[in-house]
Design an enzyme around this catalytic site. Structure first.
Site, PDB file in Angstrom:
ATOM      1  N   GLU A 140      64.865  23.169  22.083  1.00 21.44           N
ATOM      2  CA  GLU A 140      66.161  22.535  21.788  1.00 21.44           C
ATOM      3  C   GLU A 140      67.251  23.543  21.423  1.00 21.44           C
ATOM      4  O   GLU A 140      68.284  23.159  20.867  1.00 21.44           O
ATOM      5  CB  GLU A 140      65.991  21.519  20.648  1.00 21.44           C
ATOM      6  CG  GLU A 140      65.108  20.343  20.974  1.00 21.44           C
ATOM      7  CD  GLU A 140      65.656  19.416  22.041  1.00 21.44           C
ATOM      8  OE1 GLU A 140      66.785  19.646  22.527  1.00 21.44           O
ATOM      9  OE2 GLU A 140      64.938  18.476  22.407  1.00 21.44           O
TER      10      GLU A 140
ATOM     11  N   HIS B 264      64.609   9.832  20.398  1.00 20.23           N
ATOM     12  CA  HIS B 264      64.237  11.220  20.138  1.00 20.23           C
ATOM     13  C   HIS B 264      63.968  11.491  18.659  1.00 20.23           C
ATOM     14  O   HIS B 264      62.833  11.734  18.280  1.00 20.23           O
ATOM     15  CB  HIS B 264      65.354  12.134  20.681  1.00 20.23           C
ATOM     16  CG  HIS B 264      65.013  13.577  20.704  1.00 20.23           C
ATOM     17  ND1 HIS B 264      65.628  14.465  21.552  1.00 20.23           N
ATOM     18  CD2 HIS B 264      64.154  14.320  19.967  1.00 20.23           C
ATOM     19  CE1 HIS B 264      65.142  15.693  21.333  1.00 20.23           C
ATOM     20  NE2 HIS B 264      64.249  15.614  20.370  1.00 20.23           N
TER      21      HIS B 264
END
Length: 194
Positions: free
Chosen positions: A71, A153
């Protein structure tokens, strides 16, 4: 304290508090040349300062023996858009992630939310994990907020420093838990405006 050690300490504390499990989630701090970020797929119980990765904003590794969190693009987008943000804590805390899975914001119903999070915790639109778009979607809802949810998420908290970002991550999870409990009593009552 060394920034790498601070990241390790923060990650272990967040792990112990149940803000993520396994190797999910990630943390970073801004540096003059980019960011220090937790590595991908390294368990938090074994994380050491030497495992922390130093990245440029374009993803080039300056220092580190492991690959950075997948990420890292999300972190880079947020740092680019919000100069006051000095640290990011991305969690998969269960109650907040339940709201994210339902694509729902956490409504402002607790005084702590107003003071520490800027009000409700908005849910950013879905984007595939590990993409720049995750960061772009977060940036769309983060202005004036201490954090947000990411649809399907998890949760994300920002702060001037790591301590503030972690505190906000804790408040996001606590707010989600209390809101879910209040739903059993008819739902949360919106916090009155002052």
């Amino acid at each position: 304290m060394d920034a790498r050690q601070a990241l390790v300490d923060c990650a272990r504390r967040a792990y112990a508090e149940g803000l993520f499990s396994g190797t999910s989630g990630n943390l970073s701090v801004r540096t003059d040349r980019g960011m220090l970020i937790t590595p991908t797929s390294v368990r938090y119980e074994t994380l050491s300062p030497e495992d922390i990765v130093h990245l440029r904003p374009d993803g080039a590794v300056l220092e580190g023996r492991f690959a950075p969190s997948s990420e890292w693009r999300m972190h880079a987008e947020i740092y680019a858009r919000f100069p006051a943000v000095g640290a990011i804590v991305h969690t998969h805390s269960p109650h907040a992630t339940a709201f994210a899975a339902a694509n729902r914001s956490i409504p402002e119903s607790l005084i702590e939310m107003r003071f520490f999070l800027g009000g409700e915790v908005p849910c950013a639109a879905y984007a595939p994990a590990g993409t720049r778009e995750v960061g772009l979607r977060c940036c769309e809802v983060l202005s004036g907020r201490g954090g947000c949810l990411m649809a399907n998420h998890g949760a994300l908290a920002v702060g001037r420093d790591l301590g503030e970002a972690l505190l906000r991550a804790e408040y996001i999870e606590d707010s989600a838990k209390i809101t879910l409990l209040s739903m059993q009593l008819g739902g949360p009552v919106p916090l009155p405006s002052e």
